[in-house]
Write an enzyme that holds these catalytic residues in place. Structure first.
Site, PDB file in Angstrom:
ATOM      1  N   HIS B 291       0.830  -1.200   0.000  1.00  0.00           N
ATOM      2  CA  HIS B 291       0.000   0.000   0.000  1.00  0.00           C
ATOM      3  C   HIS B 291       0.873   1.263   0.000  1.00  0.00           C
ATOM      4  O   HIS B 291       0.716   2.149  -0.851  1.00  0.00           O
ATOM      5  CB  HIS B 291      -0.921  -0.020   1.224  1.00  0.00           C
ATOM      6  N   GLU B 292       1.798   1.318   0.941  1.00  0.00           N
ATOM      7  CA  GLU B 292       2.641   2.527   1.030  1.00  0.00           C
ATOM      8  C   GLU B 292       3.554   2.633  -0.180  1.00  0.00           C
ATOM      9  O   GLU B 292       3.841   3.739  -0.649  1.00  0.00           O
ATOM     10  CB  GLU B 292       3.449   2.519   2.332  1.00  0.00           C
ATOM     11  N   HIS B 295       1.724   4.426  -2.918  1.00  0.00           N
ATOM     12  CA  HIS B 295       1.836   5.886  -2.760  1.00  0.00           C
ATOM     13  C   HIS B 295       3.219   6.358  -3.228  1.00  0.00           C
ATOM     14  O   HIS B 295       3.353   7.367  -3.906  1.00  0.00           O
ATOM     15  CB  HIS B 295       1.665   6.273  -1.283  1.00  0.00           C
ATOM     16  N   GLU B 321      -4.745   7.678  -3.323  1.00  0.00           N
ATOM     17  CA  GLU B 321      -5.233   6.428  -2.747  1.00  0.00           C
ATOM     18  C   GLU B 321      -5.488   5.398  -3.852  1.00  0.00           C
ATOM     19  O   GLU B 321      -5.368   4.196  -3.622  1.00  0.00           O
ATOM     20  CB  GLU B 321      -6.498   6.717  -1.930  1.00  0.00           C
TER      21      GLU B 321
END
Lengths: 526, 526
Positions: B291-292, B295, B321
């Site tokens: 997830h990170e 980003h 997101e």
């Protein structure tokens, strides 16, 4: 405190409660108002500088390669903003309106320091500040390349430029000698004349000592410190040592860095150290850790109420270095220290051979070497002496930049009996000149001198210090330093602080006696 | 570039070389002059914000406890300075004098963004900004205590205050609906009306899906992800995964943090992620890392020439997101991904049981749960829907703060079929309201919607994406995202960017189809 938020009235009233006559109160109120606004402004400047320190810490420890360019911009911006906030006419007006405060009070000291900083900064034309910033950035890059290829010619033009800018800087400031203005930045109250006296005395004392030792140099004594030592074990041992010194881990941390340093962020609550470990040589990481912890203990011990004011932090580079050298040399290179830690060292590193005395001789082994940062306790000051004399000659015009390498090598031969193999191991070894740090080197030796003067005063005041050290306890020593040095921050000027702590002005005699006794014994009547 | 340093003339001439007529050149020069000065000013603001980001990263990763107070001051100061630089009359004048630039050019986009930021910031009274800053600081502290003791009454008065301040903020800004002004800050171009439509469609689609799945929930499918997994091995596996995604370690790093996040410092050269590992549950660290990294891949892919300008960084929270969810869900929770990584996972963690299909079902297991951040892909949006509806009711005045816990629990029961055991697991679980982030939650669901729309466009444009994924390669996918999303930074507004990339405005249909297909199959016709 967020300066956007108005000060609540009761806090304000509290500040003036001591004043009796109502007319006096009105005057004091008006003063306090300007004083409070000034404090807010100084706190803002302190915060911006603290932010720059965090960014610098990160750059030296964790920042990935890709961050180099942007980080340079960020640091330039923060330093410019701090400078602009300091020299703005608003700051000048607030300083004028901040009134008088009782001599000896924190407020009076704060104003004295703020005025001195403002005065120095506002005398320098913005153009000169910007040019110096650019020239030193270019010079640093050139210096890295010059050192890598050991090619003085790559650096020489940058050195010329930086020196010219620093000489121009000196011309805007007051000093009996132009070099005084450089010294003043790192050691307020220091002077060329006084340093000449200090270095003359040290030269007269140390050069013969080193010659005597050199004549007696037998086998390499450092064998017990050489081997293959895991970094995690080295780090754990160093942590134990500085924890026993009193380093507070809830107010700091230890990370790795190629060039170790200690950094604070404007207060005693977060004071970090960095260390470099050499897997083949125990002394690098251990004494490096003790050295940086010495700096950190100083910063952690400053009165917390000084945070975000000009009173925060160590008073001068010389006194700062006295703290790092005291813990590194007077403590960690002493017999009492090793009588406690020697068994622990052998437990941690079963490969370390020899008895206590062998280890003591190993950590105090002397050898003339090329690199200042790797020098032993006895030869260290000769490296500094050399730089002091060369800087002075450059500032006085008696030495041309082109002749520096030759002058460097000649002095190395005269004082240390060796000539560097190349300029990377000689005149190009330090970054200081590239980044404009003229007048900084003497602080290293001043620190050595003060470390002994302070340590002797501490032991005289608290004789339990030595027996405690033999038990691996350092509370009495740290307590004395906290009481007499650390807590005061920048409140007293260095000379004043040393006189209060030791009853005398800075004095080379105890330091020379210490060196003669210690190395005379170690090298059998050297 | 240090703004103290004058721009060299040839650089300046280069900027206007395209202009033909000399009279036009003179005008352009005058404009460019203001434009360049404006750029320098914006670069300064960007640097200050980047410094604040470094300080925040440090606070969440390495800062010792003793640094808390001083760090809060430093961050408040930096944020105040950035705000003052932005809203100063000088910035306003420069924006007026910066002239017009060719529509579609970077310069025009820069001015549009700078004007928007300036306009928003300068409409807010300094008093309101300061009060909001203070109120949210107090509210955050109260929220921590309230959550710890699960006591809503400790937080309610702070929530009242923060809400009132945000409502006052809305009153200074323009919007069809007061809540639009909140949304606009995180997703420019978004609106309450449009979000109502989006959430209505999602509610209609997802609530029945969740009910269907709930009826079919048998044994807990997550067993393969449970065990005792060393953090170092977890970290190494996650590093391998995101390295294959294309995360550039020379421009970033990974550290531990209690609340994982991704952070950039105003440019693509240093984009860091943080991770929390759960030694008992593999999915926490692995999907958190993906997830990170999603980003971070976005930030690392922005055109480097946008650094230190308003064009730098991801365009909106929703699009940001979409990138994190795309890599976390569309990639790392997919069959193609696991067909490559399943053998590697079993090599690294021999304790992980089951075949590829069992693992695929484990990483996609559905269960209604109380905490949003731990929700699975299917139920996640219902958590967001609930917050969107509650925020809207609060802003419209139809819901009193006192009634929030009851309203929360009623909606949890309605949408997810469960009622939180206490408020700590319910209305007190998120920090957003305490720190004033109203209008922020919808971005999480907007991100989910856009992640599928973008992924489908990518696969349509580059059919090799899926076969590559089966080989553990992601070059085609990252390449498409770089080309169509990442490199543009903030140049195009979100709708424009999505339309350019996918040929359509944001659309919930592909997302709903994706959920129905995926979870219908996983839960056998749910």
């Amino acid at each position: 405190m967020n300066p956007d938020i108005p000060i609540p009235p009761k806090l304000y009233a509290g500040k003036t409660a001591a004043t009796d006559a109502s007319i006096a109160r009105v005057i004091a109120d008006a003063r306090n108002d300007a004083f409070q606004t000034l404090q807010d402004r100084l706190a803002t400047i302190s915060d911006v500088s603290a932010a720059a320190a965090v960014l610098t810490w990160d750059r030296q420890t964790y920042m990935p390669e890709g961050g180099v360019g942007a980080r340079a911009e960020q640091l330039a911006t923060l330093s410019r903003l701090a400078h602009e906030l300091l020299v703005s006419s608003e700051t000048g007006e607030l300083l004028e309106r901040a009134g008088k405060h009782e001599p000896g009070s924190d407020e009076a000291a704060l104003l004295r320091l703020a005025r001195r900083e403002y005065d120095r900064a506002s005398r320098l034309p913005a153009r000169l500040v910007a040019e110096t910033s650019r020239a030193t950035a270019l010079a640093e890059r050139a210096w890295i390349q010059a050192r890598e290829s050991s090619d003085w010619s790559l650096f020489a033009p940058h050195m010329e430029r930086v020196l010219a800018l620093k000489q121009e800087e000196a011309s805007h400031l007051d000093g009996e000698h132009p070099y005084d203005t450089m010294l003043d930045r790192y050691d307020p109250g220091s002077s060329t004349r006084r340093l000449r006296g200090m270095f003359d005395a040290l030269k007269a004392g140390i050069v013969p000592l080193v010659r005597g030792v050199s004549a007696r140099l037998g086998e390499d004594r450092t064998a017990p410190l050489r081997g293959d030592f895991g970094e995690a074990a080295q780090e754990a041992f160093g942590r134990d040592v500085i924890t026993s010194f009193g380093y507070d881990w809830s107010k700091g941390r230890q990370d790795r860095a190629v060039h170790p340093f200690c950094v604070d962020f404007g207060g005693p609550g977060d004071v970090r150290i960095t260390t470099r470990f050499d897997p083949g040589l125990l002394s690098v990481g251990l004494f490096g850790t003790c050295h940086e912890a010495g700096h950190a203990l100083y910063e952690q011990g400053v009165d917390p109420s000084y945070s975000r004011t000009p009173l925060a932090g160590g008073v001068s580079m010389g006194v700062h270095e006295s703290q790092s050298r005291l813990w590194e040399n007077l403590v960690a290179r002493s017999r009492p220290f090793w009588s406690h830690f020697h068994p622990r060292l052998r437990e941690t590193f079963p490969g370390v051979s020899g008895d206590l005395e062998t280890l003591y001789r190993a950590v105090n082994s002397v050898r003339s070497s090329e690199i200042r940062t790797e020098a032993d306790e006895l030869t260290y000051d000769l490296h500094v002496l050399l730089r002091f004399e060369l800087e002075l000659a450059l500032f006085e015009g008696g030495l041309a930049v082109a002749d520096l390498p030759t002058a460097w090598n000649a002095k190395m031969e005269e004082y240390l009996g060796i000539v560097p193999e190349n300029d990377a191991l000689g005149v190009l070894q330090d970054t200081h000149w590239a980044i404009g740090l003229f007048g900084y080197f003497p602080a290293y030796t001043l620190g050595n001198v003060l470390s002994v003067q302070l340590f002797e005063a501490a032991v005289a005041g608290r004789p339990e210090i030595i027996p405690e050290m033999e038990r691996g306890e350092f509370g009495a020593l740290l307590g004395w330093l906290r009481e007499n040095v650390h807590r005061h921050g920048k409140k007293y000027d260095p000379d004043d602080l040393i006189a209060r702590a030791t009853g005398r002005p800075p004095d080379t005699a105890p330091y020379l006696r210490y060196l003669e006794t210690k190395f005379g014994e170690l090298y059998d009547g050297a």
